[in-house]
Write an enzyme that holds these catalytic residues in place. Structure first.
Site, short mmCIF file in Angstrom:
data_model
loop_
_atom_site.label_atom_id
_atom_site.label_comp_id
_atom_site.label_asym_id
_atom_site.label_seq_id
_atom_site.Cartn_x
_atom_site.Cartn_y
_atom_site.Cartn_z
N ASP A 1 0.85 -1.19 0.00
CA ASP A 1 0.00 0.00 0.00
C ASP A 1 0.88 1.24 0.00
OD1 ASP A 1 -2.26 -1.57 0.12
OD2 ASP A 1 -2.58 -1.29 2.28
N ARG B 1 -0.83 -0.90 -8.74
CA ARG B 1 -2.21 -0.58 -8.38
C ARG B 1 -2.33 0.94 -8.45
NH1 ARG B 1 -3.13 -1.44 -2.44
NH2 ARG B 1 -3.78 -3.58 -2.82
N THR C 1 -10.32 2.18 -8.67
CA THR C 1 -11.19 3.35 -8.66
C THR C 1 -12.65 2.91 -8.66
OG1 THR C 1 -11.75 5.42 -9.80
CG2 THR C 1 -11.22 3.53 -11.19
#
Length: 282
Positions: A110, A160, A202
């Site tokens: 992340d 990502r 998204t």
């Protein structure tokens, strides 16, 4: 406020226990949706807390294998000690990745606030060279992301692509939504055409439709990209994409730190509050 957040969290956070996350992942799998599980606990300042984070992830990847659910794992480096020492975070991350690698699972890094971007990318680069079954989030609201994507494409790394949910200053990030969206669109096209695996993270249906168009017009195989969304958000869209033959992966957070996590996200940017509220009935 905590009672209200507790009510909302039941939809957007799997629960406090590992078992809750695995059950949520199984329910997603039953709908044809993949998962990536994240144990909440960012910004630790004690080495023992970082060690406990490592132990939880080692247990998690083993539990994923044993349960048979289709799920990756995602972690934040500040959960593994980045605020204490970049070397500690790197060593802890490698411990988790090595275990996941041995179990044939994939690990997502992340991305956090901009003060951690450089260290996160540096640690990822080192570990990705050793463990290719890893990917990293890139935030389209940062000016630097174009250069970062260029390097990641060169390294054939999975990316990502997200817009970014942290509060950032205008000297390092686009302050206007239209510019964030424009950069997302440009980076998304580059990634889709690069041949590297791309996760389009998204809930913006305009960008989702644009991704589908780019992939169709350029004959990008559906196995080279996926759509990623948050647990409890745009569930109708998730199901529709699966029906259309696209890969969809849902981010499944769990852990006892759900309240600090939720409070931080809600207070950092007013857009986060509106985003959650407008998706309650979907």
């Amino acid at each position: 406020m905590s009672r209200i957040l507790s009510y909302l969290a039941k939809r957007y956070i799997a629960g406090e226990k590992q078992e809750d996350a695995l059950n949520a992942a199984k329910n997603l799998n039953d709908r044809g949706i993949r998962a990536t599980i994240d144990n909440l606990g960012e910004d630790v300042l004690d080495a023992k807390d970082a060690e406990r984070g490592v132990e939880e992830y080692l247990s998690l990847v083993q539990a994923i294998r044993k349960s048979g659910v289709n799920s990756n794992v995602s972690f934040k480096l500040t959960h593994l000690g980045l605020n204490i020492s970049p070397l500690m975070a790197e060593e802890n991350a490698e411990t988790v990745i090595k275990k996941a690698f041995g179990l044939k699972n994939f690990v997502w890094f992340d991305m956090e606030g901009s003060k951690h971007t450089e260290n996160t990318l540096s640690i990822f680069s080192k570990l990705h060279a050793k463990y290719p079954e890893t990917g990293i989030a890139i935030q389209s609201y940062l000016y630097r992301s174009e250069a970062d994507v260029t390097k990641l494409i060169k390294d054939n790394a999975a990316v990502r692509l997200v817009k970014g949910a942290y509060k950032e200053n205008s000297d390092i990030a686009f302050p206007e939504k239209k510019d964030v969206d424009r950069n997302f669109s440009a980076l998304m096209k580059r990634l889709l055409l690069s041949g590297a695996y791309t996760a389009i993270a998204t809930h913006d249906e305009t960008l989702v439709n644009e991704a589908k168009k780019i992939a169709s017009e350029n004959k990008v195989p559906k196995d080279l990209f996926e759509f990623q969304m948050l647990l409890g958000i745009k569930r109708t869209l998730q199901s529709r994409l699966v029906e259309e033959g696209y890969h969809v992966r849902v981010y499944v957070p769990y852990g006892t730190h759900w309240l600090p996590y939720t409070m931080r996200r809600m207070t950092e940017r007013k857009e986060n509050v509106w985003f959650v509220l407008k998706n309650i009935f979907d």
